[in-house]
Design a protein around this motif. Structure first.
Motif, PDB file in Angstrom:
ATOM      1  N   ASP A   1       1.917   1.665  -3.528  1.00 15.63           N
ATOM      2  CA  ASP A   1       0.736   2.002  -4.332  1.00 15.63           C
ATOM      3  C   ASP A   1       0.368   3.471  -4.180  1.00 15.63           C
ATOM      4  O   ASP A   1      -0.137   4.100  -5.110  1.00 15.63           O
ATOM      5  CB  ASP A   1      -0.438   1.112  -3.914  1.00 15.63           C
TER       6      ASP A   1
ATOM      7  N   LEU B   1       3.694  -7.193  -5.563  1.00 13.91           N
ATOM      8  CA  LEU B   1       3.973  -5.923  -6.222  1.00 13.91           C
ATOM      9  C   LEU B   1       4.382  -6.134  -7.676  1.00 13.91           C
ATOM     10  O   LEU B   1       3.950  -5.391  -8.561  1.00 13.91           O
ATOM     11  CB  LEU B   1       5.067  -5.171  -5.467  1.00 13.91           C
TER      12      LEU B   1
ATOM     13  N   SER C   1       0.821  -1.207   0.000  1.00 14.77           N
ATOM     14  CA  SER C   1       0.000   0.000   0.000  1.00 14.77           C
ATOM     15  C   SER C   1       0.857   1.260   0.000  1.00 14.77           C
ATOM     16  O   SER C   1       0.469   2.279  -0.583  1.00 14.77           O
ATOM     17  CB  SER C   1      -0.947   0.009   1.207  1.00 14.77           C
TER      18      SER C   1
ATOM     19  N   TYR D   1       1.250  -7.063  -9.650  1.00 18.45           N
ATOM     20  CA  TYR D   1       0.389  -5.884  -9.802  1.00 18.45           C
ATOM     21  C   TYR D   1       0.972  -4.942 -10.845  1.00 18.45           C
ATOM     22  O   TYR D   1       0.239  -4.371 -11.662  1.00 18.45           O
ATOM     23  CB  TYR D   1       0.257  -5.169  -8.464  1.00 18.45           C
ATOM     24  N   SER D   2       2.285  -4.774 -10.827  1.00 17.41           N
ATOM     25  CA  SER D   2       2.942  -3.894 -11.792  1.00 17.41           C
ATOM     26  C   SER D   2       2.758  -4.414 -13.208  1.00 17.41           C
ATOM     27  O   SER D   2       2.499  -3.646 -14.144  1.00 17.41           O
ATOM     28  CB  SER D   2       4.431  -3.766 -11.460  1.00 17.41           C
TER      29      SER D   2
END
Length: 450
Positions: free
Chosen positions: A335, A369, A332, A372-373
């Motif tokens: 993000d 991460l 987070s 997500y990227s």
């Protein structure tokens, strides 16, 4: 990641208007912080008023929580007549239930809020009989149900049997716990333990409290479908002389690359040089370090002769102390720093520091991460110390996640030391299977053939 009310909606579809919600947990777990976060959502996203009955904390205490943690000025809500504080003075045992009943009725009739917070309920119900508790529940449900007003009660659990009393009159039970792990900062966990008439899966989320961005709730790990939109012909040049030839034109947009090597070999200078060169050519670049202060990184760029004013794109540099976050908040934090809505390049320098702070489990969050990227078409480069004494399993975990591995090393001779670079792995490319020399000359970095 969810906000305070949204996480309940994510699990069971939300809370029925007029419900009695219990938020319980030990001292310091974050009950009042969570409740203040819920109040913010009720005011800003549902456009309803909030009444706060203070038993434990006075108005100044509540203002400090809203200002320092929830990141809003409570006076703005008060002046807009969206928030009203009521002080509850503890009277004799026999009068407490009558007084709280009358106060709730008066608040409903005169203020018409969308939520009433009782902070906290324990001294009010401490000596109440079962019949008295059922009577106050009936009164609250009748008064608040008609006006679709939620009542949120804060309670310290496991204290003189209050846990069972408070739960007896509640429709929803939210439990907050805190633990001090072997690695990193204290962690808070939140569990939706009960919603009346709805079977529960008892999912546990992490309550992440941070002064920079307030309160967020997230599950353990980010649940994200594995997907990407990679085209091997779309490359991002590093701008380092000789290096792009080795890589086949640069990094493939949307991939992840791990840069490894011993301390002092030049990983940070290599990454800063790439970050600057890419931003100079119009890319949006985020450089995040877990090892060096932001000012020092900026000064390193100045030392290398880079001029941030001449960038066609953007270069954002941030430094994060691993001790100021929990491992579950790692995602987070990134993000919130990074704007994933546009094509971006992320440099994360210092995975070794995360490993030392949080232990081997941190690799799961790095994996989240990376995934997500990829789904956001972001390009990522990470760095990690890799030398004798660093756990081999850690490197293996990270190397399987990343599309590329670039290894830097020292070569010692009788009279000198050379820095070498070797592209050990690069998916969708065929780099030369040999070492090249990394040269720092006149504050510039370039790669040449041995």
């Amino acid at each position: 990641m969810s906000k305070s009310l949204q996480f309940i909606k994510d699990i069971v579809g939300g809370i029925e208007p007029g419900s009695i919600v219990l938020v319980e947990g030990p001292t310091g777990a974050g009950k009042t912080i969570f409740s203040a976060s819920v109040a913010k959502e009720v005011i800003e996203e549902y456009d309803r008023k909030v009444a706060w009955i203070g038993v434990l904390l006075n108005l100044d205490d509540i203002k400090n929580i809203f200002s320092n943690i929830v990141r809003v000025c409570l006076n703005d809500y008060i002046n807009a007549e969206k928030f009203k504080y009521y002080e509850f003075e503890i009277a004799s045992i026999s009068d407490r239930l009558v007084m709280i009943s009358q106060l709730i009725n008066d608040i409903i009739d005169t203020y018409a809020p969308g939520m009433i917070v009782i902070d906290f309920i324990d001294p009010i119900i401490e000596f109440a009989s079962t019949s008295d508790l059922l009577s106050i529940r009936k009164m609250i449900k009748m008064s608040c149900g008609e006006k679709k007003c939620m009542v949120l009660m804060i309670s310290r659990s496991l204290l003189h049997g209050l846990r069972s009393r408070a739960e007896m009159i509640s429709d929803v039970v939210v439990k907050i716990k805190m633990e001090q792990p072997s690695y990193g900062a204290p962690r808070r966990f939140i569990e939706l333990a009960k919603i009346k008439n709805i079977p529960q899966t008892r999912m546990i989320y992490e309550l992440d409290v941070n002064k920079e961005y307030g309160v967020m709730i997230q599950p353990h790990g980010i649940l994200k479908e594995l997907k990407s939109n990679i085209n091997h012909e779309v490359r991002i040049p590093t701008g380092i002389d000789g290096f792009d030839d080795i890589l086949g034109g640069g990094l493939i947009r949307g991939t992840s690359t791990l840069l490894i090597g011993p301390s002092g070999v030049g990983k940070t200078i290599m990454m800063l040089t790439m970050a600057y060169n890419m931003a100079r050519e119009g890319e949006y670049v985020y450089y995040i370090s877990f090892e060096e202060p932001e000012q020092q990184l900026v000064e390193t760029l100045r030392f290398l002769g880079f001029n941030k004013e001449g960038l066609k794109g953007e270069l954002t540099i941030r430094s994060i102390n691993p001790r100021t976050i929990t491992i579950n908040s790692f995602f987070s934090v990134i993000d919130r720093i990074v704007d994933f809505s546009k094509p971006i390049i992320i440099f994360i320098d210092g995975l070794y520091s995360l490993w030392k702070e949080f232990g081997p489990d941190f690799h799961r969050y790095v994996r989240d991460l990376i995934y997500y990227s990829k789904s956001s078409n972001a390009t990522m480069m990470l760095s990690m110390i890799y030398e004798k004494g660093v756990e081999e399993k850690l490197y293996m975990w990270l190397s399987t996640m990343c599309d590329g591995i670039i290894e830097m090393s020292f070569e010692r001779t009788d009279k000198s030391v050379r820095r070498l670079v070797y592209v050990r792995k690069m998916r969708l490319s065929f780099p030369p299977q040999k070492y090249f020399e990394v040269v720092f000359e006149n504050k510039k970095l370039f790669i040449k053939t041995l």
